[in-house]
Design a protein around this motif. Structure first.
Motif, PDB file in Angstrom:
ATOM      1  N   UNK A  81       1.119  11.913   3.040  1.00  0.00           N
ATOM      2  CA  UNK A  81       0.627  12.831   4.045  1.00  0.00           C
ATOM      3  C   UNK A  81       1.206  14.211   3.764  1.00  0.00           C
TER       4      UNK A  81
ATOM      5  N   UNK B 283      -4.848   7.869   0.911  1.00  0.00           N
ATOM      6  CA  UNK B 283      -4.611   6.635   0.167  1.00  0.00           C
ATOM      7  C   UNK B 283      -4.255   6.955  -1.268  1.00  0.00           C
TER       8      UNK B 283
ATOM      9  N   UNK C 106      -4.894  -2.815  11.113  1.00  0.00           N
ATOM     10  CA  UNK C 106      -3.622  -2.263  11.552  1.00  0.00           C
ATOM     11  C   UNK C 106      -2.697  -1.941  10.387  1.00  0.00           C
ATOM     12  N   UNK C 107      -2.318  -0.680  10.271  1.00  0.00           N
ATOM     13  CA  UNK C 107      -1.300  -0.265   9.318  1.00  0.00           C
ATOM     14  C   UNK C 107      -0.047   0.086  10.106  1.00  0.00           C
TER      15      UNK C 107
ATOM     16  N   UNK D  74       0.524   5.423   0.836  1.00  0.00           N
ATOM     17  CA  UNK D  74      -0.209   6.581   1.319  1.00  0.00           C
ATOM     18  C   UNK D  74       0.716   7.784   1.256  1.00  0.00           C
TER      19      UNK D  74
ATOM     20  N   UNK E 117       3.226   2.082   9.884  1.00  0.00           N
ATOM     21  CA  UNK E 117       3.910   3.104   9.112  1.00  0.00           C
ATOM     22  C   UNK E 117       5.388   3.132   9.483  1.00  0.00           C
TER      23      UNK E 117
ATOM     24  N   UNK F 240       0.878  -5.122   4.143  1.00  0.00           N
ATOM     25  CA  UNK F 240      -0.041  -5.689   5.116  1.00  0.00           C
ATOM     26  C   UNK F 240      -0.878  -6.783   4.480  1.00  0.00           C
TER      27      UNK F 240
ATOM     28  N   UNK G 112       0.841  -1.194   0.000  1.00  0.00           N
ATOM     29  CA  UNK G 112       0.000   0.000   0.000  1.00  0.00           C
ATOM     30  C   UNK G 112       0.879   1.247   0.000  1.00  0.00           C
TER      31      UNK G 112
ATOM     32  N   UNK H  19      -1.921  17.095   7.647  1.00  0.00           N
ATOM     33  CA  UNK H  19      -3.211  16.540   7.249  1.00  0.00           C
ATOM     34  C   UNK H  19      -3.218  15.031   7.501  1.00  0.00           C
ATOM     35  N   UNK H  20      -4.374  14.401   7.378  1.00  0.00           N
ATOM     36  CA  UNK H  20      -4.439  12.955   7.503  1.00  0.00           C
ATOM     37  C   UNK H  20      -3.838  12.282   6.283  1.00  0.00           C
ATOM     38  N   UNK H  21      -3.261  11.094   6.444  1.00  0.00           N
ATOM     39  CA  UNK H  21      -2.722  10.371   5.290  1.00  0.00           C
ATOM     40  C   UNK H  21      -3.793  10.137   4.231  1.00  0.00           C
TER      41      UNK H  21
ATOM     42  N   UNK I 299       4.395   7.120   2.238  1.00  0.00           N
ATOM     43  CA  UNK I 299       4.597   5.921   3.036  1.00  0.00           C
ATOM     44  C   UNK I 299       4.274   4.672   2.213  1.00  0.00           C
TER      45      UNK I 299
END
Lengths: 116, 112
Positions: free
Chosen positions: B38, B46, B99-100, B36, B102, B91, B34, B42-44, B87
Motif C-alpha cells: 500500500x 496485489x 476475508x483478508x 500486498x 491484515x 488465508x 499473499x 492508496x488502495x492495497x 503486508x
C-alpha cells in the motif's frame, strides 16, 4: 480492463448523519469485500458479498451495513455516524474462480470519510 | 488476529534487492501466502501469492521455506516508487470467502 472504482473519493459528514459509499468491481468479478482503515486499528474487514448475498462479516456494529446488486456493484451504509468512523473505506473485488480456488482480491482507491 | 509477523520497517538502497521477511509459523496446509503493498493513502495493490513452491511474476519473487513457516518477498531492483507498506497475509481459499486479515505490515523505505 478498468479497475475497481469507488465513489465518492472524499466525503465530509457530521456526527449522527448517515452515509452511503459505492463500489463498482472489475468487470466479471462477482465478489466484493469492504474494509475500513484507520491509523489506530489498521485495515479491518467489514463484510463480503457474493452473488447479492453477504458471505462473510467482520466484527463491526450493526450501524455498518451493505448490499450488492445483480450487476455486482455494491454499496455500504453507515448510519448514525460517530467521530471514530472517520477512516479510509476500501472496496476489493475478486473473480472467485471456483474451479481452481484462486481468489485474488483487487482493491479500489478508497473513499476517505471525515466525520466532524 | 493476523497470523503473520513482519518487521515494522526496513530500508533499502535504490537499485538493490529488497528482501522482506514474514513469519507464519501456524500456517495450515490449505493456506496460501499473499503479499500486498500500500503506497501512501492508496488502495492495497496485489503483488504475488503462493502455496508451497517459489513464485515469480513481473513485480516480485516469493520464496517460501520448505516447512512453510516463513517466506520472503524479493523486489529484485528496488526503485523509489517501491516505497510502501508491505503486508504478508495467510488465508485459505475454499470456504473462507473474501476475508483478508491484515497485520501491521513492513514499511519499506527505498533511499537514493
Amino acid at each position: 480492463k478498468a479497475g475497481v472504482t469507488q465513489t465518492p473519493r472524499y466525503l465530509i459528514k457530521t456526527r449522527g448523519q448517515q452515509v452511503t459509499l459505492s463500489c463498482s468491481p472489475i468487470s466479471g468479478h462477482r465478489s466484493v469485500s469492504w474494509y475500513q482503515q484507520t491509523p489506530g486499528q489498521g485495515l479491518q474487514f467489514l463484510f463480503e458479498y457474493f452473488s447479492e448475498t453477504q458471505r462473510n462479516k467482520g466484527n463491526f456494529p450493526g450501524r455498518f451495513s451493505g448490499r450488492q446488486f445483480s450487476n455486482s456493484r455494491s454499496e455500504m451504509n453507515v448510519s448514525t455516524l460517530e467521530l471514530g468512523d472517520s477512516a479510509l473505506y476500501l472496496c476489493a473485488s475478486s473473480l472467485t474462480v471456483e474451479s481452481t480456488g484462486r481468489e485474488t482480491q483487487y482493491f479500489g482507491p478508497g473513499t476517505r470519510l471525515l466525520v466532524l | 488476529d493476523a497470523k503473520t509477523t513482519q518487521p515494522p520497517s526496513m530500508d533499502c538502497a535504490e537499485g538493490r534487492a529488497a528482501n522482506l521477511p514474514c513469519n507464519h509459523s501456524t500456517i495450515s496446509g490449505n493456506e496460501y501466502v499473499y503479499w500486498y503493498r500500500q503506497i501512501h493513502s492508496q488502495g492495497p495493490q496485489y503483488i504475488i501469492h503462493g502455496l508451497k513452491n517459489n513464485e515469480t511474476n513481473e513485480m516480485a519473487s516469493l520464496i517460501i521455506t520448505e516447512d512453510r513457516k516463513s517466506s520472503t518477498l524479493i523486489l529484485p531492483h528496488a526503485t523509489l516508487r517501491d516505497t510502501a507498506v508491505y503486508y504478508c497475509i495467510v488465508r485459505a481459499l475454499y470456504n473462507q470467502g473474501g476475508k483478508l486479515i491484515f497485520g501491521q505490515g513492513t514499511e519499506l523505505s527505498v533511499k537514493p
